[in-house]
Design a protein around this motif. Structure first.
Motif, PDB file in Angstrom:
ATOM      1  N   ARG A 244      22.216  30.912  30.448  1.00 21.64           N
ATOM      2  CA  ARG A 244      21.007  30.115  30.253  1.00 21.64           C
ATOM      3  C   ARG A 244      20.275  29.925  31.571  1.00 21.64           C
ATOM      4  N   ASN A 245      18.978  30.152  31.565  1.00 18.94           N
ATOM      5  CA  ASN A 245      18.135  29.866  32.719  1.00 18.94           C
ATOM      6  C   ASN A 245      17.738  28.397  32.614  1.00 18.94           C
ATOM      7  N   LEU A 246      18.286  27.557  33.482  1.00 25.05           N
ATOM      8  CA  LEU A 246      18.092  26.115  33.382  1.00 25.05           C
ATOM      9  C   LEU A 246      16.727  25.643  33.841  1.00 25.05           C
ATOM     10  N   ASP A 247      16.055  26.406  34.697  1.00 32.97           N
ATOM     11  CA  ASP A 247      14.782  25.981  35.272  1.00 32.97           C
ATOM     12  C   ASP A 247      13.593  26.837  34.845  1.00 32.97           C
ATOM     13  N   ASN A 248      13.836  27.828  34.008  1.00 35.69           N
ATOM     14  CA  ASN A 248      12.799  28.793  33.644  1.00 35.69           C
ATOM     15  C   ASN A 248      12.127  29.388  34.882  1.00 35.69           C
ATOM     16  N   SER A 249      12.931  29.669  35.896  1.00 43.44           N
ATOM     17  CA  SER A 249      12.419  30.275  37.127  1.00 43.44           C
ATOM     18  C   SER A 249      13.128  31.597  37.373  1.00 43.44           C
ATOM     19  N   LEU A 250      12.651  32.324  38.365  1.00 45.13           N
ATOM     20  CA  LEU A 250      13.206  33.636  38.670  1.00 45.13           C
ATOM     21  C   LEU A 250      14.673  33.532  39.074  1.00 45.13           C
ATOM     22  N   PHE A 251      15.512  34.298  38.408  1.00 46.67           N
ATOM     23  CA  PHE A 251      16.917  34.425  38.781  1.00 46.67           C
ATOM     24  C   PHE A 251      17.258  35.893  38.613  1.00 46.67           C
ATOM     25  N   ASP A 252      17.597  36.550  39.680  1.00 41.72           N
ATOM     26  CA  ASP A 252      17.731  38.006  39.732  1.00 41.72           C
ATOM     27  C   ASP A 252      19.175  38.440  39.468  1.00 41.72           C
ATOM     28  N   ILE A 253      19.520  38.621  38.190  1.00 43.04           N
ATOM     29  CA  ILE A 253      20.830  39.181  37.837  1.00 43.04           C
ATOM     30  C   ILE A 253      20.704  40.686  37.944  1.00 43.04           C
ATOM     31  N   ARG A 254      21.500  41.287  38.814  1.00 41.25           N
ATOM     32  CA  ARG A 254      21.415  42.724  39.027  1.00 41.25           C
ATOM     33  C   ARG A 254      22.282  43.517  38.061  1.00 41.25           C
ATOM     34  N   TYR A 255      23.454  42.964  37.709  1.00 47.19           N
ATOM     35  CA  TYR A 255      24.309  43.706  36.789  1.00 47.19           C
ATOM     36  C   TYR A 255      25.360  42.805  36.152  1.00 47.19           C
ATOM     37  N   LEU A 256      25.809  43.256  34.984  1.00 44.06           N
ATOM     38  CA  LEU A 256      26.973  42.719  34.286  1.00 44.06           C
ATOM     39  C   LEU A 256      27.946  43.883  34.187  1.00 44.06           C
ATOM     40  N   LEU A 257      29.126  43.714  34.738  1.00 47.65           N
ATOM     41  CA  LEU A 257      30.156  44.773  34.693  1.00 47.65           C
ATOM     42  C   LEU A 257      31.249  44.350  33.724  1.00 47.65           C
ATOM     43  N   TYR A 258      31.548  45.225  32.771  1.00 46.23           N
ATOM     44  CA  TYR A 258      32.612  44.958  31.822  1.00 46.23           C
ATOM     45  C   TYR A 258      33.616  46.086  31.897  1.00 46.23           C
ATOM     46  N   ALA A 259      34.876  45.716  32.036  1.00 49.82           N
ATOM     47  CA  ALA A 259      35.962  46.726  32.060  1.00 49.82           C
ATOM     48  C   ALA A 259      36.927  46.393  30.939  1.00 49.82           C
ATOM     49  N   ASP A 260      37.401  47.418  30.258  1.00 54.71           N
ATOM     50  CA  ASP A 260      38.349  47.212  29.172  1.00 54.71           C
ATOM     51  C   ASP A 260      39.569  48.065  29.415  1.00 54.71           C
TER      52      ASP A 260
ATOM     53  N   MET B 210      23.543  39.979  48.015  1.00 51.97           N
ATOM     54  CA  MET B 210      24.162  39.973  46.686  1.00 51.97           C
ATOM     55  C   MET B 210      25.370  39.048  46.665  1.00 51.97           C
ATOM     56  N   ARG B 211      25.631  38.493  45.499  1.00 47.44           N
ATOM     57  CA  ARG B 211      26.841  37.719  45.272  1.00 47.44           C
ATOM     58  C   ARG B 211      27.438  38.188  43.962  1.00 47.44           C
ATOM     59  N   VAL B 212      28.767  38.157  43.872  1.00 53.75           N
ATOM     60  CA  VAL B 212      29.476  38.614  42.686  1.00 53.75           C
ATOM     61  C   VAL B 212      30.347  37.473  42.165  1.00 53.75           C
ATOM     62  N   LEU B 213      30.312  37.256  40.860  1.00 52.42           N
ATOM     63  CA  LEU B 213      31.138  36.236  40.224  1.00 52.42           C
ATOM     64  C   LEU B 213      31.982  36.890  39.142  1.00 52.42           C
ATOM     65  N   GLU B 214      33.294  36.745  39.236  1.00 55.22           N
ATOM     66  CA  GLU B 214      34.181  37.218  38.173  1.00 55.22           C
ATOM     67  C   GLU B 214      34.214  36.139  37.094  1.00 55.22           C
ATOM     68  N   VAL B 215      33.667  36.442  35.935  1.00 57.63           N
ATOM     69  CA  VAL B 215      33.589  35.479  34.843  1.00 57.63           C
ATOM     70  C   VAL B 215      34.954  35.300  34.193  1.00 57.63           C
ATOM     71  N   TYR B 216      35.612  36.414  33.888  1.00 58.68           N
ATOM     72  CA  TYR B 216      36.975  36.328  33.379  1.00 58.68           C
ATOM     73  C   TYR B 216      37.721  37.620  33.634  1.00 58.68           C
ATOM     74  N   LYS B 217      39.036  37.504  33.628  1.00 62.90           N
ATOM     75  CA  LYS B 217      39.933  38.647  33.764  1.00 62.90           C
ATOM     76  C   LYS B 217      41.206  38.288  33.004  1.00 62.90           C
ATOM     77  N   GLN B 218      41.491  39.041  31.932  1.00 63.36           N
ATOM     78  CA  GLN B 218      42.616  38.702  31.061  1.00 63.36           C
ATOM     79  C   GLN B 218      43.345  39.957  30.618  1.00 63.36           C
ATOM     80  N   ASN B 219      44.581  39.771  30.239  1.00 62.61           N
ATOM     81  CA  ASN B 219      45.403  40.867  29.738  1.00 62.61           C
ATOM     82  C   ASN B 219      45.450  40.898  28.218  1.00 62.61           C
TER      83      ASN B 219
END
Length: 78
Positions: free
Chosen positions: A62-78, A43-52
């Motif tokens: 966007r899937n650029l190649d129309n191939s398998l890309f396994d996104i396991r989760y999107l985590l949102y914290a407020d 697994m790899r994790v990418l923090e897209v944004y973190k703001q106050n």
């Protein structure tokens, strides 16, 4: 603090690419290509944004190649 994180899986011999866009700007292009053989990959994790701030955001993935890309989760914290 608002935070958005994406967790995705690398697999052996895949070559999928996705593009992450935040508020109309491309912030990253991810690949799931992994040449080694670790059984079930890893697994790899990418923090897209973190703001106050409480301002709204839009995200596009966007899937650029129309191939398998396994996104396991999107985590949102407020």
């Amino acid at each position: 603090v608002r935070e958005l994180t994406i967790g995705y899986h690398y697999w052996k011999n895949l070559s999928g690419r996705i593009e992450i866009e935040l508020d109309g700007q491309v912030i990253d292009t991810l690949t799931n290509n992994f040449a080694n053989d670790w059984g079930n990959g890893y697994m790899r994790v990418l923090e897209v944004y973190k703001q106050n701030t409480n301002s709204p955001h839009s995200i596009k993935i966007r899937n650029l190649d129309n191939s398998l890309f396994d996104i396991r989760y999107l985590l949102y914290a407020d």
